[in-house]
Each structure stands twice: as structure tokens, then as C-alpha cells.
Write a protein that holds these residues in place. Structure first.
Motif, PDB file in Angstrom:
ATOM      1  N   GLU A  42       0.801  -1.016  -0.087  1.00  0.00           N
ATOM      2  CA  GLU A  42      -0.124  -0.018  -0.025  1.00  0.00           C
ATOM      3  C   GLU A  42       0.898   1.146  -0.033  1.00  0.00           C
ATOM      4  O   GLU A  42       1.958   1.326   0.545  1.00  0.00           O
ATOM      5  N   THR A  43       0.243   2.521  -0.530  1.00  0.00           N
ATOM      6  CA  THR A  43       0.965   3.706  -0.630  1.00  0.00           C
ATOM      7  C   THR A  43       0.445   4.785   0.424  1.00  0.00           C
ATOM      8  O   THR A  43      -0.917   4.851   0.657  1.00  0.00           O
ATOM      9  N   TYR A  44       1.326   5.020   1.397  1.00  0.00           N
ATOM     10  CA  TYR A  44       0.777   5.878   2.459  1.00  0.00           C
ATOM     11  C   TYR A  44       1.024   7.490   2.166  1.00  0.00           C
ATOM     12  O   TYR A  44       1.996   7.726   1.629  1.00  0.00           O
ATOM     13  N   SER A  45       0.183   8.258   2.838  1.00  0.00           N
ATOM     14  CA  SER A  45       0.519   9.847   2.998  1.00  0.00           C
ATOM     15  C   SER A  45       0.882   9.962   4.235  1.00  0.00           C
ATOM     16  O   SER A  45       0.363   9.701   5.453  1.00  0.00           O
ATOM     17  N   VAL A  46       1.962  10.602   4.464  1.00  0.00           N
ATOM     18  CA  VAL A  46       2.554  10.696   5.689  1.00  0.00           C
ATOM     19  C   VAL A  46       2.962  12.205   6.292  1.00  0.00           C
ATOM     20  O   VAL A  46       3.263  12.954   5.310  1.00  0.00           O
ATOM     21  N   THR A  47       2.219  12.790   7.473  1.00  0.00           N
ATOM     22  CA  THR A  47       2.417  13.987   7.817  1.00  0.00           C
ATOM     23  C   THR A  47       2.839  13.862   9.101  1.00  0.00           C
ATOM     24  O   THR A  47       2.759  13.044   9.929  1.00  0.00           O
ATOM     25  N   VAL A  48       3.472  15.138   9.653  1.00  0.00           N
ATOM     26  CA  VAL A  48       4.085  15.159  10.897  1.00  0.00           C
ATOM     27  C   VAL A  48       3.496  16.422  11.599  1.00  0.00           C
ATOM     28  O   VAL A  48       3.500  17.601  10.945  1.00  0.00           O
ATOM     29  N   THR A  49       2.947  16.172  12.944  1.00  0.00           N
ATOM     30  CA  THR A  49       2.481  17.385  13.344  1.00  0.00           C
ATOM     31  C   THR A  49       3.108  17.551  14.846  1.00  0.00           C
ATOM     32  O   THR A  49       3.220  16.727  15.602  1.00  0.00           O
ATOM     33  N   PRO A  50       3.579  18.907  15.119  1.00  0.00           N
ATOM     34  CA  PRO A  50       4.278  19.154  16.362  1.00  0.00           C
ATOM     35  C   PRO A  50       2.939  19.405  17.280  1.00  0.00           C
ATOM     36  O   PRO A  50       2.067  19.874  16.809  1.00  0.00           O
ATOM     37  N   ALA A  78       2.432  16.861   3.233  1.00  0.00           N
ATOM     38  CA  ALA A  78       2.194  15.507   2.959  1.00  0.00           C
ATOM     39  C   ALA A  78       3.431  14.760   2.204  1.00  0.00           C
ATOM     40  O   ALA A  78       3.872  15.344   1.011  1.00  0.00           O
ATOM     41  N   TYR A  79       4.023  13.601   2.727  1.00  0.00           N
ATOM     42  CA  TYR A  79       4.850  12.878   1.967  1.00  0.00           C
ATOM     43  C   TYR A  79       4.241  11.616   1.799  1.00  0.00           C
ATOM     44  O   TYR A  79       3.763  10.788   2.406  1.00  0.00           O
ATOM     45  N   SER A  80       4.606  11.114   0.331  1.00  0.00           N
ATOM     46  CA  SER A  80       4.142   9.733  -0.148  1.00  0.00           C
ATOM     47  C   SER A  80       4.864   8.512   0.038  1.00  0.00           C
ATOM     48  O   SER A  80       6.306   8.801  -0.407  1.00  0.00           O
TER      49      SER A  80
END
Length: 767
Positions: free
Chosen positions: A27-35, A47-49
Motif C-alpha cells: 500500500e501507498t501511504y500519505s505521511v504528515t508530521v504534526t508538532p 504530506a509525504y508519499s
């Protein structure tokens, strides 16, 4: 992290990274980072794929065509490589693999027969392998039957093959003659045995077996080699010999044969056999009979069919009652026989083992055969014109001709053992020889030989012998060879003694001379335990050996020599030389004694030390050690110190001189005179030998002391700064080169008075 399929994953951290487990493969994921802070949540990052690793293949199937097995699976998007692994069941669990790049199948080519395998497939993506797929089961083709064996029917040249059963199998047997270029033969059966006929004799065949189950045939078994029986021999013939009554058989070799056996049967019931691994053999037949003969070729396990019998007649019988007598002087053979009925012409033959043939003819019952060769064994037979024999081969009746005389007789002497070997030349191999040794005194000795030499082991020493050789048989003796002479080795000296002269270090070696017919020299040899040798030579009964090494035990032996031939060496006698000269290591002096030490001398049992002064004063000590003390040495003397070693044989030369200078004697006639005005005292003495100077000492008995010094030539010295009204003890000491004297006698001196009192007596001295 959120996939396109809605799967969401989280991870939390207070650093700049974190790990997210349990991602869904492929599967392909959308990656985000929240402080986050304690009170607020920040704005998410862009977003990073990210694509997770690919999944293991699915829908694993096996396409099996007998020995070839192909593994197939559904395509996996993004996969770079696939690996299929087949793991055998059971404790061994061996594995096999096949690989595919961007393909959905691969094949196994090296799987073991008759095994159950569990097969899985894994996928490679960006250097990482997926988990293995679900396993599928694979059963490989049946193994070939085991225990293939064959038994040969030698008479029919057929082979029956047997093997272990395989359940539900049809079998294919394949065979081929070894070395043949023709294709192999095959035959199928459902049984576990199969006869194979029409094989060629004397050949080796290679057999293989395979099993077929459910349409798949196994590999062929390992080959088994089986040899058929030997072929029947051909060209079988028989030839007979007159006189010897031999039947000589020959044939052509047959294929596959290891050896051959002939059986001959006579019309009188006589049966004879002979065997050979070649192509001929011979038997002894009865003369004048009809025979049949058969021939069989064999191996260790098989016989060929018999060759068709051949028929022949043995050699005719020759005349019987033959008697031959040899005339030793003329080497002629007188032959007698029983005549046949009627008139006939007879021939007597003498045939040697090396082929020499001579004969004589007669119409009566005897004749004489001449020109026999010496030293030969002849076979004698008599035939006649009425007997149909082209050639007489020999007979069982043997007569030995006159012996040959030896030629070129020589004698060789082994000096130290006194063994003489007599040698000769001869042309005979069937006679014996006797060598005879005769001494000048008429004493004889003999030795026998069947060859061309013999040795005399017990001849007397120092004697001149004459040697002759004769050849002989059981009946005759040849003429003796011309004599050859040889002198035996000289006799061993006896009563050997050795006496050492300690002064000259020479040894007198004496012995008792042995009997000899010629002038003999003697050599005496002394060998020490360390390998040193010394010798002397004499024509008499003694000689002197010099250059002996001190401190050695020599083994002395003597040998006699004549004409360059040394005789046996005498038993050794022992000779001990004098001890070596000691070497002084040190001399330590103390008052009237000296401690002397030295190195041990070879073979010394004790030591003697002496010290001699110029006036011939002598001090000595002796010891078994390497040191001792010289006591009672006189003062003021120069002693020469030497050490000598001794053993039971000799006293050594003295060691090199070691000089010892004793302390000077204490000064005598000591006097002291006090000067009141100067508060000083003049001390005088009489000089001591070997003194290099003097010291005068004054002591007031209350701890105050003083002294004055005098040179070698002085006889007095002055002491100042004395105290008035004080009593002083006065003495003098002589100073030596190495040692000082003891104190002189003490005199008493009172300051301020004009008298001197000696402790041993009072002497008044006026100022």
C-alpha cells in the motif's frame, strides 16, 4: 500515516524520528508530521508519499511434468525478484531454490526423487524480502528401483535380472554390451525380475532399471556390469612325443576365459588332466594307446561348453629294460636293452636337458654312446627301425655324464676373519664340487658346493695352504684343478699387556707372538674413550706408544700383519694414563695459612699441594678435593706454590708456579724516647724483610691515640703533641705489598720521665 485503502497508523516521539509497525504490504501511504506542545497542537507538515514493501505472491500453483516441476504465482506490482524455496519433509529438511526476475514462474531441476516438499515464494523489493507465501505441497517423481542384481546361466548365456519392488510401477530394463556402439536394448515388465537371453559369450553387459508410476518414469539406476560365460575354445590339437610319452595340447584363446582344462581319456581307462591360463598344456600318457581329449574354458563362476572331442594315438612304446652305465674315465655311456623278436636295427639316444643329442647304433642289444658333454643330465631311450617315431624327445630314464673339471681356480682371503673363499669357473649346472685345502704340515680341510665357490672357515692361522677343486657326481669324480696357494691371515697375538712410564708418558705394549710361516709385523693401537688414537709398529714382541693424552683410559689391542693382510685383533687390555696437570685457580692468604683451589684434573684420585720458600721452608697439604689449606706459613717469605695430581698409575707433573708473598714479620727491638721540651717521642725498631713501610702507634689507655709513619728504609719515626705525665703503650706494625704484619711487642712510655718500661721487662733509657 494513511493509505489509499483508509488504513491509518500513528507514532509519537520527542525526537526527530519514530518507527511505525504493522504497515500493510503493497500500500501507498500519505505521511504528515504534526508538532505538539503541552497546550497546543501545531500545523501538520506537507504530506509525504511512501510505499510499503510488496506483498508475498499469492495463488501459488505447481505445474509438474514427471521430473520437471514449475512453480507459478500471481503478479506482484513493484516486485524486483522472486525466490521459490522447496523444503523436504522429515528430519533432514534439505532445501532447493529457484529464482525469477520480473517473471511469475520458475522451475526446480535438482529435486531428489521420491520426496515430499513444502514450497513457498518470497518477493524482493528495494533490497528487502517479503514474508514467505503460504506453502503448497510437491511430491517428486519415483526413485529408480534398488538392488539391481543378475545371475548368469553359463550354458545358455542368459542373465536373469532382479530388483526391489516399487508400488504400482511398470519397469523398464535397459542393457548394452560394453564397448558396443549400437543403441541399448529395452524391455518393459510389471514383474520384479526379467530373463534376458541371446547374449554373446565372453562379453560384459551393462544393465540399468527405471520405474514408471502414474505416467512418469524415474531416472535409470546406477549401472550393473555382468559377464557372460566364456566362449568355447577353437583349434584344439594334440601332438605326442616319443620317449617322454607326453601329450602336448594347444588351442586358440577364447573370449572371456580365465583358464583352460584338458581331459585326456585312454582306451585302457587312463585319465589325465592339465590346466593352463595360456593356450597350451601337456600330460603324461601311456604309450601305444588310443585317446580322446576334451577342452573347457572357465572363469571363477562359469565353464564354456565343451569342445568337440578330438581323437589321437599316444606315442609308440620304445624298447624296455634299458640300462645305461657311464665310464667315468672316458665319459662314454654303455647302453643295454632287451631286443625285439626278429632281426632289427637299434638306436640308443642320449638327450640332454639343454638339447644336446648323441646316439649309437647296433643290431645287438648294446652300444656305446660317445661325445657326451661333461656335467650334463641325459635322458636315455632306445628305438628301432620297426618303431614309428620320427624323433625321440627324451625319456624318464636319466643318467648324469662325467663331471666337468673346474677352471681358473682362485683363492681370496678375508684377512680379519681368516676366511678363504675358493672360486672357479664351470659350465655345468647339475654337478657338485669339492674344494680341498692342504697345509704345509699336511693337514687337510674340505668344503662342498653346487655353485662356483665355497669358503673355508676354520683354517689354521699363519699357514701356507694349497687349494685344489674337483667336480663330482654320485658316481664320478673329475681331475683336480691345478693347485693355487694362499697364506692364511696371521695368528692373533696373545698375552697383551700395557705398562705406562709416568716420566716419559709412553706406554710399553708387549705381547706373545703367534706361529707364522713368514715374517710378521705387529701393530698396537690404543684408543681412548674420547676417540683419541695412538699406535706403534714392531717386528718383535713389543713397542712403545707415545703421544698419549693425560687422564684417559685407553683400550689397547694388537694385530699381526703380513703381506698387507691384518689378522684378527687381540682382545683389548686397559691402560690408564697419568692424571692431567692441575691448574691453580686461586691462593688466598690469611695470617699464617693459605687457602689454595684448583680445577679438577682428568682421572685424578688425589692431589698434593706444596709451598717452598727461599730458605727451603716447606709447607704441604693433600686432599681428594680440589682445595686445601696450607698451615704454618712463615712471615716475610715468598713461597712457590704447586699442585700435583695422582692416580693409581702415576703422579702428574706439577702445576705452574703460583707465587705467595706472606705478610712481613712484626718489627723487633722496639724502643721509645720522650722529649720533654718537644712533648714528642721518637719510636725506633729493627727492619722486617719484605716490609714496604712502618706505622708506630701510641695509646694512652684513656681513648687518646696517635701514630707516625716510616718509609721502607726507615728504622724510626717521631710522634708529636704528646701529653705530659701520661703513660703510653707503644707498638709498631710493618706494611707489606699485599698483607701487613701483626703488631710488634708493646713497650710502655711515660711522658715527662726519662725512663722506658718494657711490658716484658723494664729498660731505662737516659735522654
Amino acid at each position: 500515516m494513511t493509505s489509499q485503502n483508509g488504513h491509518t497508523h500513528h507514532c509519537h516521539t520527542n525526537s526527530t524520528s519514530c518507527q511505525v509497525p504493522y504497515l500493510h504490504c503493497g500500500e501507498t501511504y500519505s505521511v504528515t508530521v504534526t508538532p505538539h506542545s503541552q497546550s497546543c497542537t501545531g500545523i501538520p507538515s506537507a504530506a509525504y508519499s511512501f510505499r510499503a514493501g510488496v506483498c508475498a505472491p499469492s495463488n501459488i500453483t505447481i505445474s509438474q511434468v514427471c521430473e520437471n516441476s514449475t512453480i507459478l504465482w500471481s503478479p506482484v506490482p513493484g516486485a524486483e525478484m522472486f525466490t521459490a524455496t522447496a523444503t523436504a519433509s522429515g528430519a533432514a529438511g534439505h532445501t532447493h531454490t529457484c529464482m525469477a526476475n520480473f517473471s511469475n514462474s520458475c522451475g526446480f531441476t535438482d529435486l531428489d526423487c521420491g520426496e515430499n516438499y513444502s514450497v513457498t515464494v518470497a518477493t524482493l523489493d528495494r533490497g528487502c524480502w517479503s514474508k514467505p507465501s503460504s506453502a503448497v505441497q510437491l511430491t517428486t517423481v519415483q526413485c529408480p528401483p534398488a538392488n539391481l542384481n543378475g545371475s548368469v546361466n553359463c550354458e545358455t548365456n542368459s542373465v536373469t535380472l532382479t530388483w526391489s519392488p516399487v508400488t504400482g510401477a511398470t519397469y523398464t530394463l535397459q542393457w548394452k554390451m560394453q564397448g558396443s556402439t549400437s543403441p541399448p536394448s529395452e524391455q518393459q515388465t510389471t514383474n520384479t525380475s526379467l530373463p534376458v537371453s541371446d547374449l554373446l559369450c565372453g562379453e560384459t553387459y551393462v544393465f540399468l532399471i527405471a520405474a514408471q508410476v502414474s505416467g512418469c518414469r524415474s531416472r535409470y539406476s546406477l549401472p550393473v556390469e555382468i559377464s557372460t560365460g566364456p566362449c568355447q575354445p577353437t583349434n584344439f590339437t594334440a601332438l605326442v612325443d616319443c620317449g617322454t610319452n607326453n601329450g602336448n595340447f594347444s588351442w586358440s584363446n577364447s573370449s572371456g576365459a580365465g583358464f583352460y582344462t584338458v581331459q585326456a581319456v585312454g582306451d585302457d581307462g587312463h585319465i589325465a588332466y592339465c590346466s593352463s591360463d595360456g593356450n597350451s598344456c601337456a600330460v603324461k600318457l601311456h604309450c601305444g594307446r588310443s585317446y580322446s581329449a576334451t577342452l573347457v574354458a572357465s572363469t571363477d563362476s562359469c565353464n564354456s561348453t565343451k569342445h568337440t572331442d578330438i581323437y589321437f594315438k599316444s606315442a609308440p612304446c620304445l624298447l624296455d629294460n634299458v640300462v645305461a652305465e657311464l665310464d667315468c674315465n672316458t665319459n662314454e655311456m654303455n647302453v643295454n636293452w632287451s631286443k625285439t623278436s626278429g632281426s632289427d636295427e637299434y638306436t640308443a639316444w642320449a638327450i640332454s636337458t639343454d638339447g644336446h643329442r648323441v646316439s649309437c647304433n647296433s643290431t645287438s642289444n648294446h652300444c656305446s654312446i660317445q661325445n657326451l658333454r661333461c656335467g650334463k643330465i641325459y635322458e636315455v631311450a632306445v628305438t628301432s627301425k620297426s618303431i614309428d617315431c620320427e624323433m625321440i624327445a627324451g625319456s624318464d630314464y636319466k643318467v648324469q655324464s662325467a663331471p666337468c673339471g673346474p677352471e681358473d681356480t682362485t683363492a681370496e682371503l678375508i684377512c680379519n676373519s681368516n676366511i678363504i673363499t675358493v672360486k672357479w669357473d664351470h659350465n655345468s649346472t647339475s654337478q657338485n664340487f669339492t674344494a680341498k685345502a692342504t697345509s704345509a704340515a699336511g693337514v687337510n680341510s674340505t668344503c662342498d658346493s653346487a655353485g662356483s665357490s665355497c669358503s673355508f672357515l676354520d683354517l689354521s692361522c699363519g699357514q701356507l695352504y694349497s687349494f685344489t677343486v674337483t667336480g663330482h657326481t654320485n658316481v664320478c669324480i673329475s681331475d683336480a684343478s691345478p693347485p693355487t696357494q694362499m697364506l692364511t691371515a696371521p695368528c692373533m697375538p696373545t698375552s697383551v699387556s700395557a705398562e705406562l712410564n709416568c716420566t716419559s708418558s709412553k706406554a710399553l705394549i708387549s705381547w706373545r707372538r703367534g706361529a707364522s710361516v713368514e715374517a710378521t709385523a705387529y701393530n698396537a693401537l690404543a684408543t681412548s674413550s674420547t676417540g683419541h688414537n695412538s699406535s706403534c709398529t714392531s717386528m718383535g714382541a713389543s713397542c712403545y706408544i707415545d703421544h698419549l693424552v693425560c687422564g684417559q683410559v685407553y683400550s689397547v689391542s694388537v694385530e699381526a700383519i703380513h703381506s698387507g693382510c691384518p689378522g684378527p685383533v687381540s682382545p683389548p687390555t686397559k691402560l690408564s694414563t697419568g692424571p692431567c696437570v692441575p691448574v691453580i685457580n686461586s691462593v688466598h692468604y690469611n695470617v699464617s695459612a693459605a687457602w689454595v683451589s684448583w680445577g679438577a684434573a682428568n682421572d685424578a684420585s688425589s692431589y698434593f699441594v706444596q709451598a717452598i720458600a727461599n730458605q727451603n721452608q716447606l709447607v704441604t697439604c693433600d686432599t681428594n678435593d680440589t682445595f686445601c689449606s696450607l698451615n704454618g706459613l712463615q712471615c716475610g717469605q715468598i713461597y712457590n706454590v704447586t699442585v700435583t695430581a695422582q692416580n693409581q698409575a702415576c703422579v702428574s707433573m706439577p702445576s705452574e708456579l703460583s707465587f705467595l708473598m706472606t705478610a712481613p714479620c712484626p718489627p723487633t727491638n722496639v724502643q721509645a724516647n720522650f722529649s720533654c721540651e718537644q712533648l714528642s717521642a721518637a719510636v725506633s725498631w729493627q727492619q722486617s724483610d719484605l716490609a714496604m713501610g712502618y706505622v708506630a702507634y701510641l695509646d694512652d689507655l684513656s681513648g687518646h691515640s696517635t701514630s707516625c709513619v716510616g718509609a721502607q728504609s726507615d728504622t724510626s719515626c717521631v710522634v708529636s703533641n704528646l701529653i705530659c705525665g701520661t703513660v703510653y703503650n707503644v707498638w709498631v706494625k710493618a706494611l707489606g705489598v699485599q698483607y701487613n704484619s701483626s703488631d710488634s711487642s708493646v713497650v710502655s712510655l711515660t711522658s715527662g720521665k726519662n725512663t722506658t718500661n718494657n711490658k716484658k721487662g723494664t729498660t731505662a733509657v737516659e735522654r
